[in-house]
Design an enzyme around this catalytic site. Sequence first.
Site, PDB file in Angstrom:
ATOM      1  N   HIS A  26       0.865  -1.194   0.000  1.00 29.27           N
ATOM      2  CA  HIS A  26       0.000   0.000   0.000  1.00 29.27           C
ATOM      3  C   HIS A  26       0.895   1.235   0.000  1.00 29.27           C
ATOM      4  O   HIS A  26       1.271   1.751   1.043  1.00 29.27           O
ATOM      5  CB  HIS A  26      -0.923  -0.010   1.223  1.00 29.27           C
ATOM      6  CG  HIS A  26      -2.062   0.956   1.116  1.00 29.27           C
ATOM      7  ND1 HIS A  26      -3.382   0.561   1.053  1.00 29.27           N
ATOM      8  CD2 HIS A  26      -2.096   2.307   1.041  1.00 29.27           C
ATOM      9  CE1 HIS A  26      -4.166   1.624   0.965  1.00 29.27           C
ATOM     10  NE2 HIS A  26      -3.398   2.702   0.965  1.00 29.27           N
ATOM     11  N   HIS A  28       1.311   4.864  -2.329  1.00 26.67           N
ATOM     12  CA  HIS A  28       0.762   5.717  -3.386  1.00 26.67           C
ATOM     13  C   HIS A  28       1.864   6.456  -4.138  1.00 26.67           C
ATOM     14  O   HIS A  28       2.721   7.093  -3.517  1.00 26.67           O
ATOM     15  CB  HIS A  28      -0.203   6.743  -2.793  1.00 26.67           C
ATOM     16  CG  HIS A  28      -1.494   6.150  -2.308  1.00 26.67           C
ATOM     17  ND1 HIS A  28      -2.628   6.117  -3.091  1.00 26.67           N
ATOM     18  CD2 HIS A  28      -1.834   5.569  -1.127  1.00 26.67           C
ATOM     19  CE1 HIS A  28      -3.620   5.546  -2.410  1.00 26.67           C
ATOM     20  NE2 HIS A  28      -3.156   5.210  -1.206  1.00 26.67           N
ATOM     21  N   ASP A  30       1.624   9.167  -6.000  1.00 28.44           N
ATOM     22  CA  ASP A  30       1.548  10.619  -5.813  1.00 28.44           C
ATOM     23  C   ASP A  30       1.739  11.008  -4.351  1.00 28.44           C
ATOM     24  O   ASP A  30       1.683  12.197  -4.021  1.00 28.44           O
ATOM     25  CB  ASP A  30       0.222  11.179  -6.347  1.00 28.44           C
ATOM     26  CG  ASP A  30      -0.995  10.436  -5.841  1.00 28.44           C
ATOM     27  OD1 ASP A  30      -0.823   9.429  -5.122  1.00 28.44           O
ATOM     28  OD2 ASP A  30      -2.127  10.844  -6.174  1.00 28.44           O
ATOM     29  N   GLU A 217     -11.171   2.909   6.704  1.00 30.06           N
ATOM     30  CA  GLU A 217     -10.234   3.963   7.085  1.00 30.06           C
ATOM     31  C   GLU A 217     -11.013   5.117   7.699  1.00 30.06           C
ATOM     32  O   GLU A 217     -10.959   5.340   8.901  1.00 30.06           O
ATOM     33  CB  GLU A 217      -9.426   4.429   5.875  1.00 30.06           C
ATOM     34  CG  GLU A 217      -8.384   5.488   6.217  1.00 30.06           C
ATOM     35  CD  GLU A 217      -7.669   6.036   4.994  1.00 30.06           C
ATOM     36  OE1 GLU A 217      -6.606   6.660   5.183  1.00 30.06           O
ATOM     37  OE2 GLU A 217      -8.169   5.855   3.870  1.00 30.06           O
ATOM     38  N   ASP A 323       1.875   3.883   3.072  1.00 32.26           N
ATOM     39  CA  ASP A 323       0.788   4.675   2.503  1.00 32.26           C
ATOM     40  C   ASP A 323       1.329   5.803   1.632  1.00 32.26           C
ATOM     41  O   ASP A 323       1.356   5.697   0.408  1.00 32.26           O
ATOM     42  CB  ASP A 323      -0.133   5.222   3.588  1.00 32.26           C
ATOM     43  CG  ASP A 323      -1.490   5.653   3.044  1.00 32.26           C
ATOM     44  OD1 ASP A 323      -1.792   5.314   1.890  1.00 32.26           O
ATOM     45  OD2 ASP A 323      -2.249   6.315   3.773  1.00 32.26           O
TER      46      ASP A 323
END
Length: 414
Positions: A26, A28, A30, A217, A323
């Site tokens: 997990h 990202h 960006d 979440e 994350d």
Amino acid sequence: MTDAIEFTAPSPLDIDLAALPKISLHDHLDGGLRPATILELAASAGHALPADTADDLAHWFAESANSGTLERYLETFDHTIAVMQTAEHLHRVAREFVEDLVEDGVVYAEVRWAPEQHLAGGLTLDQAVEAVQAGLDEGVANAEDAGATIRVGQLITAMRQNDRSMEIAELAVRHRQAGAVGFDIAGPETGFPPARFTEAFTWLAAQHFPTTVHAGESDGVDSIRDALLNGRALRLGHGVRIADDITVEFDAVDEDGERVGADSALVDLGETAAWVRDRGIALEVCPSSNLQTGAVEAYGGTVSTHPIDMLHQLGFRVTINPDNRLMSGVSLTDELYLLAEVFGYSLEELLDFQLNAAEAAFLPLEEREVLAELLVETWGEVISTGATSEGPVILEAFVDEDGDEGPGADDDRA
């Protein structure tokens, strides 16, 4: 899967965890830019930033991300996405993303991003995916030149607040032989349930294309249940609110009428929690991010009260992830050190998290077994000797008999 070997582990805080192979599920794209790169790309794109030095910009991202709400946390992406609107910029960001993973000892990663957010410069969806893949490939090649091995797959993401899920699902499947390994939905969770995208998820299931869904979440058990039912989720992005479906009673009386000890508790799993645990549906837990977005506020809002330890003890398939490395200011290694310090985890327990990730990776069984064997061998040696090697992680176990780098580097997927 290969089981972890049994040794008495030295303290993880005395070990260079960055030198050990790890898996990130997990992460990202960006959310993992280098501040210095953002400055350069923003100047090229004519985009105004809230700071004009790399250090000040990093501080701004961290401060904004620590607001305590998912909505404010997501606002920080306005700046990273703004500088990722051309093939050249996407290529560079993806290459550096891989280089930073290698520096952190990651050997398998799934990088998620939403191509639909990167079309302002005139790119098509396919061109955006191809640009990112070219950058990932260059990063992998650079690692190879440095003597390290890494495999990276794309998780093609659709934004929940938009209505392009079917289009993005078809995009992901078009690129399944060219880097795409799975599908995801992200963005505001509350008010945008997976049920809105049932058609896309059903079609993906018919294509035998795996999905992970951001759920549990900023929303609770109903969101998780929806992700499992309508999203066909094989993994849950974050998923920490599954703890809402778990009842813990202290100073309680068990079914035999015996009072449990002061250091024990009775635990009851609701139907959804039991389903997730018993079927090994992986939780992509991101500890620092969960604190920043308020995902675990109901449990105390601190690392020590994060439900991750309870979930781990109850047998959930917990994986550890960063994350957004820029916003949270962490690496996967940082997260492991944090958990070891707060919960006293041994190296064997940290290895368990990595083996959970190997089992949950969107790879064929044989390749997941190769990953597990590699983890057990390398972590096991450190556990037994208390020493880690210096320099890049060299993964000869990832080179198959034909000399191809990485697990299934050229394999075809159904």
